[in-house]
Design a protein around this motif. Sequence first.
Motif, PDB file in Angstrom:
ATOM      1  N   GLN A 279      15.623 -56.883  68.906  1.00 22.00           N
ATOM      2  CA  GLN A 279      14.270 -57.022  68.353  1.00 22.00           C
ATOM      3  C   GLN A 279      13.678 -55.679  67.946  1.00 22.00           C
ATOM      4  O   GLN A 279      13.004 -55.570  66.916  1.00 22.00           O
ATOM      5  N   THR A 280      13.935 -54.652  68.734  1.00 22.02           N
ATOM      6  CA  THR A 280      13.394 -53.323  68.408  1.00 22.02           C
ATOM      7  C   THR A 280      13.889 -52.849  67.057  1.00 22.02           C
ATOM      8  O   THR A 280      13.111 -52.369  66.219  1.00 22.02           O
TER       9      THR A 280
ATOM     10  N   ASP B  54      12.419 -55.081  64.166  1.00 21.69           N
ATOM     11  CA  ASP B  54      11.028 -54.765  63.824  1.00 21.69           C
ATOM     12  C   ASP B  54      10.934 -53.471  63.029  1.00 21.69           C
ATOM     13  O   ASP B  54      10.175 -53.384  62.047  1.00 21.69           O
TER      14      ASP B  54
ATOM     15  N   LYS C 265      10.657 -53.900  58.640  1.00 18.08           N
ATOM     16  CA  LYS C 265       9.381 -53.392  58.132  1.00 18.08           C
ATOM     17  C   LYS C 265       9.585 -52.499  56.913  1.00 18.08           C
ATOM     18  O   LYS C 265       8.756 -52.480  55.992  1.00 18.08           O
TER      19      LYS C 265
ATOM     20  N   PRO D 247       9.531 -63.251  62.380  1.00 22.72           N
ATOM     21  CA  PRO D 247       8.072 -63.431  62.349  1.00 22.72           C
ATOM     22  C   PRO D 247       7.714 -64.809  61.807  1.00 22.72           C
ATOM     23  O   PRO D 247       8.355 -65.316  60.881  1.00 22.72           O
TER      24      PRO D 247
END
Length: 271
Positions: free
Chosen positions: A149-150, A153, A157, A181
């Motif tokens: 997840q890190t 994200d 982005k 998301p």
Amino acid sequence: MGENSKIEWCDHTFNPWIGCQKVSPGCDNCYAEAMMDHRYKRVQWGPHGERQRTSDQNWKKPIQWNAQAREFRKENGHRPRVFCASLADVFDNQVDPSWRDDLFALIRRCKKLDWLVLTKRPENIEKMLPSDWGDGYSNVWLGTTAEDQTRFDFRWKRLKKIPAVIRFISYEPALGPVQLPSNGFLPDWLISGGESGAGARTLKPQWVRDVIADCRRLGVSPFHKQWGSYRNNPLVVEKGMTAREAQQIDAEGKGGGLVDGKLVREFPDRN
């Protein structure tokens, strides 16, 4: 350095150069480093390593594939997909910029191929794209790896801001759960897969089920490549089968690839 590929989500691989360095946990057991540095001693990996351009003969292969693309499409029902670069990173800071210019010139020339460009460095894409990129080349899919997840994200982005006909995530090797998301801009495609080879780390089957469910709910095309090892395969983890028993039922990819008895291997609509 460029052949018909055994990778389930592409038809060919093309490496304009070889060499890279590790940037996150997903790189720890890098297959390219193990093969090109440790086994063949072809290049030295790492921040002080080299980047070696491949041969002129290798650079001619996409031109051949492009010439054969019409017949390929008749036989296979889709445009040839080329993974670029499996043994390097197109957006690596240490690559000679003129090599990247040559690569994009080749991509422009080979318009009948769909080029799948996958990077761990999406923060570099915008400054390294050719000046005529505009809304994106019609034959280039841009992707980034995201092992947890890190990394998802952080990298999504950045990738989502870059115009492209297709944007995709390679959740491979999957080292932790990833949740897409529920609103906002989404990737067109998500590839999932477990790590293979010596020292392969654990992939929990539910991580794959959950991210596929996200894809279904949100309109993202899911593609589960493999479990990586039968130690990760739900037939072993949840059903108690031996690896040999599981292999007799599920021989798709390394460690099998069935998700609850089905292959999940969809592609995005490039139109």
